[in-house]
Design a protein around this motif. Structure first.
Motif, short mmCIF file in Angstrom:
data_model
loop_
_atom_site.label_atom_id
_atom_site.label_comp_id
_atom_site.label_asym_id
_atom_site.label_seq_id
_atom_site.Cartn_x
_atom_site.Cartn_y
_atom_site.Cartn_z
N PHE A 257 37.06 61.36 13.10
CA PHE A 257 36.55 60.89 14.39
C PHE A 257 35.11 60.39 14.22
CE2 PHE A 257 39.77 64.05 15.45
CZ PHE A 257 40.52 63.38 16.42
N SER A 258 34.76 59.39 15.01
CA SER A 258 33.43 58.81 14.96
C SER A 258 32.43 59.64 15.77
CB SER A 258 33.45 57.38 15.51
OG SER A 258 33.69 57.41 16.91
N ARG A 259 31.15 59.33 15.58
CA ARG A 259 30.11 60.00 16.37
C ARG A 259 30.29 59.69 17.86
NH1 ARG A 259 26.60 59.80 13.17
NH2 ARG A 259 26.04 61.98 12.79
N GLU A 260 30.69 58.47 18.17
CA GLU A 260 30.94 58.11 19.57
C GLU A 260 32.08 58.94 20.15
OE1 GLU A 260 30.57 55.95 17.07
OE2 GLU A 260 28.52 55.34 17.64
N ASP A 261 33.12 59.17 19.35
CA ASP A 261 34.22 60.03 19.80
C ASP A 261 33.72 61.44 20.11
OD1 ASP A 261 36.12 58.01 19.42
OD2 ASP A 261 36.59 58.67 17.37
N ALA A 262 32.87 61.97 19.23
CA ALA A 262 32.35 63.33 19.40
C ALA A 262 31.45 63.42 20.63
CB ALA A 262 31.60 63.77 18.15
N ILE A 263 30.59 62.43 20.84
CA ILE A 263 29.70 62.43 22.01
C ILE A 263 30.53 62.42 23.29
CG2 ILE A 263 28.02 61.05 23.31
CD1 ILE A 263 26.92 60.14 20.57
N ASP A 264 31.54 61.56 23.33
CA ASP A 264 32.41 61.46 24.50
C ASP A 264 33.14 62.78 24.76
OD1 ASP A 264 33.98 59.92 26.58
OD2 ASP A 264 35.60 60.46 25.20
N VAL A 269 34.08 67.82 27.82
CA VAL A 269 34.41 69.25 27.89
C VAL A 269 33.47 69.97 28.84
CG1 VAL A 269 32.94 70.15 26.01
CG2 VAL A 269 35.18 71.17 26.43
N ALA A 270 32.27 69.44 29.06
CA ALA A 270 31.35 70.04 30.03
C ALA A 270 31.93 69.99 31.44
CB ALA A 270 30.01 69.31 29.99
N HIS A 271 32.88 69.10 31.67
CA HIS A 271 33.54 68.98 32.97
C HIS A 271 34.98 69.50 32.92
CE1 HIS A 271 30.13 66.56 34.26
NE2 HIS A 271 30.29 65.81 33.17
N GLY A 272 35.30 70.22 31.84
CA GLY A 272 36.64 70.78 31.71
C GLY A 272 37.71 69.76 31.38
N GLU A 273 37.31 68.65 30.75
CA GLU A 273 38.25 67.57 30.47
C GLU A 273 38.26 67.24 28.97
OE1 GLU A 273 36.76 64.40 32.82
OE2 GLU A 273 37.28 65.32 34.75
N ASN A 274 39.26 66.48 28.56
CA ASN A 274 39.32 65.96 27.20
C ASN A 274 38.61 64.61 27.13
OD1 ASN A 274 40.76 68.12 26.26
ND2 ASN A 274 42.73 67.07 26.20
N GLY A 275 38.04 64.32 25.97
CA GLY A 275 37.48 63.00 25.75
C GLY A 275 38.59 61.98 25.51
N ARG A 276 38.20 60.73 25.37
CA ARG A 276 39.20 59.67 25.15
C ARG A 276 39.95 59.87 23.83
NH1 ARG A 276 34.79 56.95 27.34
NH2 ARG A 276 33.97 56.49 25.26
N ALA A 277 39.23 60.32 22.79
CA ALA A 277 39.86 60.46 21.48
C ALA A 277 40.40 61.87 21.23
CB ALA A 277 38.87 60.09 20.37
N PHE A 278 39.71 62.88 21.75
CA PHE A 278 40.15 64.27 21.55
C PHE A 278 39.44 65.19 22.53
CE2 PHE A 278 36.31 64.11 19.03
CZ PHE A 278 35.78 65.40 19.06
N GLY A 279 39.96 66.41 22.63
CA GLY A 279 39.32 67.45 23.43
C GLY A 279 38.47 68.32 22.55
N ALA A 280 37.21 68.52 22.92
CA ALA A 280 36.28 69.32 22.12
C ALA A 280 36.51 70.81 22.35
CB ALA A 280 34.84 68.96 22.47
N PRO A 281 36.14 71.66 21.39
CA PRO A 281 36.20 73.11 21.60
C PRO A 281 35.25 73.51 22.73
CG PRO A 281 35.87 72.56 19.28
CD PRO A 281 35.66 71.30 20.05
N PRO A 282 35.50 74.65 23.38
CA PRO A 282 34.64 75.09 24.48
C PRO A 282 33.26 75.49 23.97
CG PRO A 282 36.20 76.80 23.92
CD PRO A 282 36.61 75.59 23.14
#
Length: 298
Positions: A257-264, A269-282
């Motif tokens: 995953f790219s840095r942009e994917d990780a930022i997104d 996850v701060a809003h309880g949602e998944n990003g476009r590329a993946f869902g981050a750990p809590p």
């Protein structure tokens, strides 16, 4: 890294090691002022204000063992080890995840330490050397075999686990296990084996799970994880070849995953949602902290 808060670290209770070896000092702390941490099996009991619930030593069952957690000012703090094994899973369940979301950091750390100790005592009532019963010692920071011909000493167990971000060409390697929520990816992780350094464990686990060779392993941060009693060792490493071969007995998927994917993903996850590329750990997981560290280092 900006103001990192590592879940299960920073307890406000003084561990007071000097009292553990002082039977008279321990006995003197077992007064009406002493506090007993209330647990529901291994889960925390919380007040209406989402704080740890404490009682008095009179609330403990007569045949329970009392583990000395430490001092809160001049008051002793204890946890109860009942004669029956605590109900519930040794792994994190709904009540524990709820506690992670609502407890103040110091209280969460107190609960985590108590949970690990109570779980260890419940699983080590018999000597691993001769099979005889063991008795609580040093305020609960040791168990001693009662056999006069053995007297083996046993100490609370902590299992080291490496958890690592692997980087290649500005991307990071993350994986997902079937038990993860839909869309979530996290850092690869695995137990350190006997005879291994942290660096060797990182390299072995990444290769076993994803078929990727790594180099230049560095340590970033650690986290106590009381399910049942791990110490997560957060690391970073580099890979020269991005080719992935997933071990399906360990992972469902692994990808870069790219840095942009990780930022997104971190913003989502701060809003309880998944990003476009993946869902981050809590935020309570060290994998989240590692992602933040990687993003913020640029």
């Amino acid at each position: 890294m900006s103001a990192p808060v590592i879940a299960f670290s920073g307890s406000h209770i003084d561990r007071a090691d000097h009292i553990r070896n002082d039977p008279q000092g321990l006995a003197a702390l077992k007064t009406w002022q002493a506090r007993l941490l209330r647990l529901d099996g291994l889960d925390p009991a919380l007040t209406a204000e989402n704080m740890l619930e404490w009682g008095s030593l009179a609330d403990a069952a007569p045949d329970s063992e009392l583990v000395f957690l430490g001092l809160d000012g001049d008051r002793g703090c204890f946890a109860e080890v009942r004669t029956s094994y605590p109900s519930g899973s040794p792994h994190a369940g709904p009540a524990s995840w709820h506690a992670m979301a609502v407890l103040e950091a110091g209280e969460l750390a107190t609960y985590g330490g108590a949970r690990s100790l109570v779980s260890w005592h419940a699983r080590h009532r018999f000597c691993a050397v001769c099979g005889s019963p063991t008795a609580l010692a040093k305020g609960g920071w040791q168990r001693t075999c009662v056999s006069e011909t053995c007297k083996a000493e046993h100490f609370p167990r902590v299992d080291p686990v490496t958890i690592m971000l692997v980087e290649h060409a500005g991307q990071i390697l993350l994986g997902r296990q079937p038990r993860f929520p839909v869309g979530r990816y996290s850092a690869l992780a695995g137990f350190v084996e006997p005879g291994e350094t942290i660096e060797e464990a990182v390299a072995r686990e990444v290769f076993e799970e994803a078929g990727v060779r790594v180099r230049d392993v560095t340590y970033i941060a650690s986290q106590p994880w009381p399910f049942p009693s791990s110490l997560m060792l957060g690391c970073h490493a580099h890979a020269d070849d991005p080719a992935i071969t997933v071990d399906i007995t360990e992972l469902e998927d692994a990808r870069w995953f790219s840095r942009e994917d990780a930022i997104d993903a971190l913003e989502a996850v701060a809003h309880g949602e998944n990003g476009r590329a993946f869902g981050a750990p809590p935020p309570t997981a060290i994998a989240h902290l590692l992602l933040r560290w990687w993003v913020e280092r640029g």
